[in-house]
Design an enzyme around this catalytic site. Structure first.
Site, short mmCIF file in Angstrom:
data_model
loop_
_atom_site.label_atom_id
_atom_site.label_comp_id
_atom_site.label_asym_id
_atom_site.label_seq_id
_atom_site.Cartn_x
_atom_site.Cartn_y
_atom_site.Cartn_z
N GLY B 375 -56.69 -27.42 11.73
CA GLY B 375 -56.92 -28.49 12.84
C GLY B 375 -57.89 -28.99 11.29
CB SER B 381 -58.51 -23.51 12.55
OG SER B 381 -58.98 -24.58 11.16
CG HIS B 400 -47.41 -28.20 10.00
ND1 HIS B 400 -48.08 -29.51 11.37
CD2 HIS B 400 -47.99 -28.61 9.62
CE1 HIS B 400 -48.12 -30.57 10.38
NE2 HIS B 400 -48.03 -29.68 9.60
CE LYS B 476 -59.10 -31.57 2.04
NZ LYS B 476 -58.67 -31.22 3.21
#
Lengths: 139, 477
Positions: B375, B381, B400, B476
């Site tokens: 997520g 998630s 997905h 990230k």
């Protein structure tokens, strides 16, 4: 004077709306727009020049192939494009000289990783007011 | 576009015009009312016009506007009469997710979270055009492309169990590197072991809720346990393979007499020379992506051992499963009462094979294939499990992820004047990132709520909820 290009909104991608008085200007402005998505084009200087020759089936295909070639200079060779000079352009072929600068992390800030230039909603057209193109980049 | 309601979660795009089959969308009425659904629905219909498509052009609840095929799209084509389309896989070939569990608990990790996120960020290359510490020789690159996770195993980056717990054992054997362009080879040399940018990430999370204790037990998940999730793909090499074949197929499409509603749908008959060349080149990129995620998992293991000053046995970082969500594969499916070889395209969709399927590794074969659904970085998630219903309805496929709600620009606008990292820190989630715009573009509200997406696939029965994970720290690009 009309802007040479705009960067447009698209949910998962970045779109380019490019203008030009003629085909040569359109393709030259498209090159600047691409550089501007990658980095700030004002920070790129002409250090070396490269000869480019790109072919396509029609105007939209030529535009996609042209931007693909320029994108590869960055993604494959670490070269940022300062400007291009179009020597010859027809619907099936473009010949140009690109002025480029090798990427240096202390000089250039990279804004976006462009995965590819797509055919999605590709449009290249000529009208009474000049040439226009719409291109979507996958980022 | 007209939509026919079948039941709460199934919506049909009726077969009209040049469509060979109808479309089938998995969504709620509320999701379909969103303003951004018009274009992806048109794309569902466009895909249905391609030759040899079977049953229906499918879209998962995280559907959004892609290029050519919608993201969240699933389409299966008859192996002998159908086509393969690079746009049905996407540029980031074998973009996927892997989830590992550990012996650590939230209580043990929380006090060291800052050190952990910083050390992960220092040791895992992130960001635009990130370079890996591995510079591959030509020979090594060829081995990576042929062997995928097995290359990683041979070089000490993987355990046997890691390889077994990867979809297809982390290797598509048909890979033929001779079919890759010099450009693709060049781009692959310097990016192995890098996370990349955009929506790719490494996340440390905690199992927050277990919905199905018996399946969770088989997967090795229990509440309070620390997990590591990785989302990335085949980097520049994969983009180049896709682009090269789009260009090649575009040159040939006119001779095939296929009239495409969108150039990005360009394709080739599966059994043609070009179709086979694409699938064998795509397999190289898929193998590269698996090797990449495996090297990254190895780095994560090293970081955890250092930060917590423990050995591999005490850390117990075990790969639960690795799924690809951008891929085309040859599979056997029951269509109209008979078993047929098909080419399933999953573009932003995950394989979700049922209990007993021979392609599910032995560890999980009795319960079904683990499905990992990331997520956004602020919410949750999920871990799901494949079902027999998915085999019947969706060629063994499910959603997905969350799917974008805001464009990158709109997300940046919405984040103006806010410190997203501080908002997340207030919720106990630490974030480290490279790109200037990344955090704004990737903030939680830029995405749909993954829980709503998962509720649809669970409700429709094409996969079942097993556990929910809550993020603790994220790195990230």
């Amino acid at each position: 004077m009309r802007k040479p290009y705009e960067i447009i909104d698209h949910t998962a991608d970045i779109g380019l709306h490019v203008y030009g008085a003629d085909a040569a200007e359109l393709f030259s402005n498209a090159a600047s727009a691409l550089t501007d998505v990658i980095t700030d084009h004002r920070g790129v200087v002409a250090a070396e020049s490269l000869n480019l020759s790109v072919t396509g089936l029609d105007w939209p295909d030529l535009m996609v192939n042209w931007l693909r070639e320029l994108l590869y200079l960055w993604s494959g060779k670490d070269l940022l494009v300062a400007s291009v000079e179009i020597e010859q352009v027809s619907e099936q072929k473009i010949v140009a000289v690109a002025s480029v600068e090798p990427f240096r992390s202390e000089r250039h800030r990279i804004h976006n990783e462009i995965k590819a230039v797509t055919y999605h909603q590709i449009d290249v057209s000529e009208s009474l007011t000049g040439w226009e193109a719409k291109i979507i980049l996958d980022v | 576009m007209e939509l026919r309601k079948i039941d709460r979660y199934h919506w049909e795009v009726p077969k009209t015009g040049r469509m060979h089959v109808p479309g089938m969308v998995y969504a709620t009425a509320a999701m379909l009312k969103e303003s951004d659904q018009k274009e992806p629905l048109q794309q569902v219909a466009n895909v249905a016009t391609l030759p040899g498509i079977l049953k229906a052009s499918l879209a998962m609840p995280d559907m959004h506007w892609g290029y050519g095929f919608p993201i969240g799209g699933v389409a299966a084509f008859d192996w002998h009469t159908g086509v393969v389309s690079p746009g049905g896989v996407g540029y980031d070939i074998n973009c996927g997710v892997r989830l590992a569990s550990t012996h650590l608990t939230e209580k043990e990790v929380r006090p060291h979270l800052e050190n952990l996120v910083n050390t992960l960020f220092q040791n895992i290359p992130t960001g635009v055009g990130a370079r890996g510490p591995l510079k591959l020789s030509n020979q090594e690159e060829l081995q990576v492309l042929r062997e995928g996770s097995r290359w990683a195993l041979r070089h000490g980056y993987a355990s046997d169990e890691d390889v077994q717990h990867t979809e297809d054992g982390g290797c598509l054997p048909e890979a033929d590197p001779q079919l890759l362009s010099d450009r693709a080879m060049e781009r692959g040399k310097k990016q192995l072991g890098t996370l990349g940018s955009g929506n790719h990430f490494l996340e440390v999370g905690v199992v927050d809720t277990v919905f199905d204790p018996s399946v969770a037990g088989v997967f090795g998940l229990s509440e309070g346990q620390i997990t590591v999730m990785l989302h990335c793909g085949s980097r520049g090499l994969g983009y180049q393979v896709c682009d090269d074949f789009l260009a090649r197929m575009n040159k040939q499409i006119h001779q095939l007499g296929i009239d495409l509603p969108d150039r990005q749908l360009v394709c080739a008959p599966i059994e043609s020379e070009t179709g086979q060349a694409y699938l064998h080149a795509m397999a190289c990129a898929a193998n590269y992506a698996w090797a990449n995620r495996q090297v990254l998992l190895h780095r994560a293991r090293e970081v955890f051992q250092r930060v917590f000053d423990i050995g591999p046995r005490d850390l117990g970082m075990r790969l639960i499963y690795d799924v690809c969500h951008n891929i085309a594969k040859k599979e056997d499916h029951l269509v109209e009462g008979r078993q047929r070889a098909v080419c399933v395209h999953r573009k932003g969709a995950t394989r979700a094979f049922a209990p007993g399927h021979p392609a599910v590794c032995e560890t999980y074969r009795l319960v079904g294939q683990p499905v990992i659904i990331p997520g956004d970085m602020g919410r949750a998630s999920y871990v799901l499990v494949g079902t027999a219903k998915a085999m019947e309805e969706t060629f063994g496929s499910t959603c997905h992820g969350a799917g974008r709600r805001l464009s990158r620009k709109a997300a940046k606008r919405a984040s103006k004047g806010r410190a997203i990292h501080r908002e997340l820190a207030d919720k106990g989630i630490l974030v480290r990132w490279t790109g200037r715009g990344t955090l704004a573009e990737e903030m939680p509200e830029a995405y749909k709520d993954v829980s709503e997406v998962v509720d649809v696939v669970h409700g429709a029965g094409i996969s079942r909820k097993v556990a929910r994970l809550r993020p603790m720290c994220v790195i990230k690009g």
